[in-house]
Design an enzyme around this catalytic site. Structure first.
Site, PDB file in Angstrom:
ATOM      1  N   PHE A 165       0.858  -1.182   0.000  1.00  0.00           N
ATOM      2  CA  PHE A 165       0.000   0.000   0.000  1.00  0.00           C
ATOM      3  C   PHE A 165       0.890   1.227   0.000  1.00  0.00           C
ATOM      4  O   PHE A 165       1.684   1.430   0.916  1.00  0.00           O
ATOM      5  CB  PHE A 165      -0.946   0.056   1.203  1.00  0.00           C
ATOM      6  CG  PHE A 165      -1.864   1.251   1.129  1.00  0.00           C
ATOM      7  CD1 PHE A 165      -3.035   1.199   0.394  1.00  0.00           C
ATOM      8  CD2 PHE A 165      -1.523   2.462   1.729  1.00  0.00           C
ATOM      9  CE1 PHE A 165      -3.860   2.312   0.268  1.00  0.00           C
ATOM     10  CE2 PHE A 165      -2.343   3.580   1.604  1.00  0.00           C
ATOM     11  CZ  PHE A 165      -3.513   3.501   0.882  1.00  0.00           C
ATOM     12  N   ASP A 170       9.303   2.872   1.961  1.00  0.00           N
ATOM     13  CA  ASP A 170       8.114   3.618   2.360  1.00  0.00           C
ATOM     14  C   ASP A 170       7.911   3.409   3.864  1.00  0.00           C
ATOM     15  O   ASP A 170       7.404   2.376   4.296  1.00  0.00           O
ATOM     16  CB  ASP A 170       6.895   3.130   1.567  1.00  0.00           C
ATOM     17  CG  ASP A 170       5.622   3.898   1.927  1.00  0.00           C
ATOM     18  OD1 ASP A 170       5.612   4.579   2.969  1.00  0.00           O
ATOM     19  OD2 ASP A 170       4.635   3.804   1.167  1.00  0.00           O
ATOM     20  N   LYS A 217       2.514  10.863   7.355  1.00  0.00           N
ATOM     21  CA  LYS A 217       1.711  10.598   8.562  1.00  0.00           C
ATOM     22  C   LYS A 217       2.218  11.330   9.821  1.00  0.00           C
ATOM     23  O   LYS A 217       1.972  12.503   9.964  1.00  0.00           O
ATOM     24  CB  LYS A 217       1.570   9.099   8.756  1.00  0.00           C
ATOM     25  CG  LYS A 217       0.752   8.486   7.592  1.00  0.00           C
ATOM     26  CD  LYS A 217       0.054   7.196   7.920  1.00  0.00           C
ATOM     27  CE  LYS A 217      -1.013   6.902   6.881  1.00  0.00           C
ATOM     28  NZ  LYS A 217      -0.682   5.852   5.932  1.00  0.00           N
TER      29      LYS A 217
HETATM   30  C1  LIG Z   1      -0.917   5.951   4.468  1.00  0.00           C
HETATM   31  C2  LIG Z   1       0.152   5.418   3.622  1.00  0.00           C
HETATM   32  C3  LIG Z   1       0.472   6.004   2.381  1.00  0.00           C
HETATM   33  C4  LIG Z   1      -0.337   7.130   1.775  1.00  0.00           C
HETATM   34  O1  LIG Z   1      -0.354   8.272   2.562  1.00  0.00           O
HETATM   35  P1  LIG Z   1      -1.503   9.365   2.293  1.00  0.00           P
HETATM   36  O2  LIG Z   1      -1.121  10.495   3.197  1.00  0.00           O
HETATM   37  O3  LIG Z   1      -2.805   8.724   2.667  1.00  0.00           O
HETATM   38  O4  LIG Z   1      -1.438   9.717   0.859  1.00  0.00           O
HETATM   39  C5  LIG Z   1       1.533   5.489   1.674  1.00  0.00           C
HETATM   40  N1  LIG Z   1       2.258   4.463   2.136  1.00  0.00           N
HETATM   41  C6  LIG Z   1       1.977   3.859   3.324  1.00  0.00           C
HETATM   42  C7  LIG Z   1       2.824   2.732   3.790  1.00  0.00           C
HETATM   43  C8  LIG Z   1       0.911   4.307   4.091  1.00  0.00           C
HETATM   44  O5  LIG Z   1       0.609   3.689   5.238  1.00  0.00           O
END
Ligand SMILES: *Cc1c(COP(=O)(O)O)cnc(C)c1O
Length: 407
Positions: A141, A226, A255
């Site tokens: 994700f 990520d 985040k």
């Molecule tokens: C939440 C998340 C995203 C996307 O972040 P947004 O601020 O919602 O665009 C990307 N990668 C990971 C691992 C995430 O948990």
């Protein structure tokens, strides 16, 4: 109708039904606690998917935001502002990197990393133009933009939204042999989450990232990590990759960087990488705005001053141990690192959502992750008493005589 029911009906009537929230309407929050419009109190065991790692409305973050709101909030990138430089230095040093680039949402930071890896491929590695490949993992994700969903393995996320962006290849998460086999002369990067959050709190085998780092080095492929969900203390280290003693080429953050107040995301790299961007190639009106910078700076200071990574390691070990010792007939496995823990239910139960609804009724807010997994990820400021309060209720739900009804 209760006030909650009215607001939910209004939200559904005037909004798109692109998400299925639990039926609770939050009105206020402080620390690890939230209160709904009826005055009911809940413990937040989701933390906005790690965006609220500092706890709701951390006093130092509110203070930093208010102070900056009284000065200047937005300049756009047409001009410098006095908050950007100090934050870029602080963030680079915090990450052990040389440079950083600020965006707003996580998906934008991922897009930035993809653009940078491709540019590096053409300018440095010598990949023929428009042929760059990036390898990603099944079950990943990385966000919801059109390019990012192009490399999701989840059909629901992408099936009606094509044509999709080409240039991505899939390998199973945790499989180093498959990664090495998927690399071609045109591979510019491997993009991976150190622990898959949305994918179901999937923890790879020990040593996975170290082996990945080695493969990337040998084939001249960039490692893009990520850490939007798992970084900034969530898994008991400042960054999750530190469990494996390696470093990425491109680190992606979001985040918790915004302290639960404001969207702030970033990528951080060694100088030779971020130095590849030239004026006009990339931008964002709100990116690096002074309000975001002031909040992010304080968010990083709080992580250090309150030792949130160490707390996460300590409280996470306690929570994991307590959850593992519940002898529930419903549970298949409990796993995680730090305060990112998944309780996987037996597949024949048909999903975790009914359990989340019952936890909600008992005052515990959490959300299913990938159908069968209940994710427990409270703010990193949570203390033992608060965890005990939650555990008493979690235990009651997981040890109930009857199965919760489906909803
Ligand atoms: C939440 C998340 C995203 C996307 O972040 P947004 O601020 O919602 O665009 C990307 N990668 C990971 C691992 C995430 O948990």
């Amino acid at each position: 109708m209760t006030i909650s029911e009215q607001i939910i009906a209004q939200t559904e009537q005037y909004g798109a039904q692109h998400y299925k929230p639990l039926p609770v309407v939050i009105a206020e929050a402080e620390g690890v606690w939230v209160t709904d419009v009826e005055g009911q109190r809940y413990i937040d065991m989701l933390s906005g998917y790690s965006a609220v790692s500092h706890g709701h409305r951390h006093p130092r973050l509110l203070e930093a935001a208010k102070r900056q709101m009284d000065r200047v909030t937005l300049t756009a990138r047409a001009f410098h502002n006095d908050q950007v430089g100090p934050l870029l230095q602080q963030l680079s040093e915090f990450c052990g990197m040389d440079k950083a680039l600020l965006m707003n949402t996580g998906a934008e930071a991922v897009e930035t990393a993809v653009k940078l890896a491709r540019k590096w491929g053409y300018r440095v590695k010598g990949v023929p133009h428009d042929q760059a490949e990036i390898i990603v993992c099944d079950g990943n994700f990385h966000g919801r933009t059109t390019t990012v969903i192009s490399f999701s393995s989840e059909e629901l996320y992408k099936h009606d939204f094509g044509p999709l962006t080409p240039g991505f290849r899939f390998v199973p998460f945790g499989d180093v042999a498959a990664l090495e086999a998927a690399i071609t002369p045109n591979t510019v990067g491997f993009l991976v989450e150190p622990i898959q959050g949305e994918g179901g709190i999937n923890v790879p085998p020990d040593g996975y990232l170290a082996a990945v780092r080695d493969i990337c080095n040998r084939h001249k492929v960039l490692l893009l990590l990520d850490e939007i969900q798992v970084g900034l203390g969530r898994t008991g280290k400042r960054f999750c990759y530190q469990h494996d003693g390696i470093e990425p080429d491109i680190l992606i953050l979001g985040k918790a960087l915004g302290g639960g107040i404001f969207p702030v995301s970033a990528i951080a790299t060694k100088a030779d990488l971020l130095g590849l961007f030239v004026p006009g190639e990339h931008g964002s009106t709100f990116g690096a705005n002074p309000l975001a910078c002031a909040i992010a700076s304080e968010a990083l200071h709080v992580i250090e001053d309150e030792q949130l990574a160490e707390r996460s390691a300590e409280m996470g070990a306690y929570l994991l141990h307590r959850l593992q010792s519940i002898e529930s007939p419903f549970v298949k496995e409990v796993r995680g690192k730090g305060l990112l823990i998944g309780v996987e239910l037996k597949p024949e139960l048909g999903g975790a959502r009914p359990f989340c609804l019952r936890l909600l009724a008992n005052g515990v807010l959490c959300k299913e992750s990938h159908e069968h997994v209940i994710r427990f990820a409270p703010p990193l400021v949570v203390n033992r008493e608060e965890l005990d309060w939650a555990l008493e209720r979690i235990e009651a739900v997981l040890m109930a005589e009857d199965m919760p009804e489906k909803m």
